[in-house]
Design an enzyme around this catalytic site. Structure first.
Site, PDB file in Angstrom:
ATOM      1  N   LEU A  69       0.848  -1.194   0.000  1.00  0.00           N
ATOM      2  CA  LEU A  69       0.000   0.000   0.000  1.00  0.00           C
ATOM      3  C   LEU A  69       0.885   1.246   0.000  1.00  0.00           C
ATOM      4  CD1 LEU A  69      -2.792   1.106   0.027  1.00  0.00           C
ATOM      5  CD2 LEU A  69      -2.982   0.616   2.446  1.00  0.00           C
ATOM      6  N   HIS A  70       1.416   1.567  -1.182  1.00  0.00           N
ATOM      7  CA  HIS A  70       2.324   2.709  -1.303  1.00  0.00           C
ATOM      8  C   HIS A  70       1.531   3.974  -1.635  1.00  0.00           C
ATOM      9  CE1 HIS A  70       2.269   2.321  -5.766  1.00  0.00           C
ATOM     10  NE2 HIS A  70       2.075   1.061  -5.483  1.00  0.00           N
TER      11      HIS A  70
END
Lengths: 90, 158
Positions: free
Chosen positions: A7-8
């Site tokens: 989850l960047h």
């Protein structure tokens, strides 16, 4: 969390943008914390890697629809397919 | 991950000269070249890769903060630096506000976890308004270094 990059920044932008469209309170619950699903800074503090389990909780009049919409983004891995050719991590 | 794990202190800039998005990215990348963290022949390629990432969506994440970044095969560990623009730079931020605080990251392609943990650290610290204010008020690179060290000491390590 299916995406290999985790989850960047870009998926965090996508999901918080979607979350803000709904009236309901939306929270993401990671391994050690619960954060505001409408705040990108909050969501980034989850540092959710591939394989991490996240619970999404919505409370309010449009909770069901909100969960469905956010779930769809996860289902399609934030449309990241093929993006690695372009470069990014996030 | 702590700031000291990825921030190159010799590359910290307390007042960038550039006034444009690409200008700031180039100035910060150059500072990583100057401190030997990036080889000079890769400068243009890295700037280009970071700009390509910006095209997908600005890394100006709001509150006057941007986290320009890229994966690049020329680095074997995550390297980063911090810079401040006192005037603010139009970064097409998510909230439309000019950006004053920049955290630039270059990571090896096979280490997405390190990148996530650096983002986690940056975002966790920047939720603290006091920390943001004090960073923006920094006059010399040593002020920034002190604040990052203080944050490393006070924050829980993850």
């Amino acid at each position: 969390m299916g995406s290999s990059n985790g989850l960047h920044a870009r998926p965090a932008d996508l999901i918080t943008r979607e979350a803000r469209r709904w009236e309901s309170r939306i929270e993401f619950i990671g391994e050690s914390r619960r954060v505001d699903g409408k705040s990108i800074l909050d969501v980034l503090t989850l540092a959710a890697e591939q394989g991490t389990r996240l619970v999404i909780e919505a409370t309010g009049p449009d909770a069901d629809k909100a969960l469905e919409a956010i779930g769809r983004l996860f289902d399609c891995n934030f449309n990241e397919l093929g993006e690695d050719n372009l470069n990014p991590i996030g | 991950m702590k700031f000291s794990d990825f921030v190159s202190v010799e590359s910290i800039r307390s007042s960038v000269h550039a006034t444009t998005k690409e200008g700031v990215i180039r100035e910060m990348t150059q500072s990583l070249v100057d401190s030997g963290k990036i080889i000079s022949g890769e400068l243009d390629g890295i700037v280009k890769a970071i700009m390509k990432r910006e095209d997908l969506g600005s890394t100006g994440i709001g509150r006057g903060v941007a986290v320009p970044h890229t994966k690049h095969p020329s680095v074997d560990r995550l390297v980063g630096t911090v810079a401040i623009s006192h005037d603010g730079v139009d970064f097409e931020s998510l909230d439309g506000e000019p950006v004053h605080l920049f955290f630039l990251l270059v990571s090896p392609p096979d280490r997405p976890g390190d990148h996530l943990r650096a983002l986690e650290n940056i975002s966790r610290q920047l939720r603290d308004d006091g920390f943001c204010k004090r960073l923006k008020a920094a006059k010399v690179p040593a002020d920034i270094q002190d604040l990052l060290e203080e944050a490393d000491k006070n924050g829980f390590v993850s």
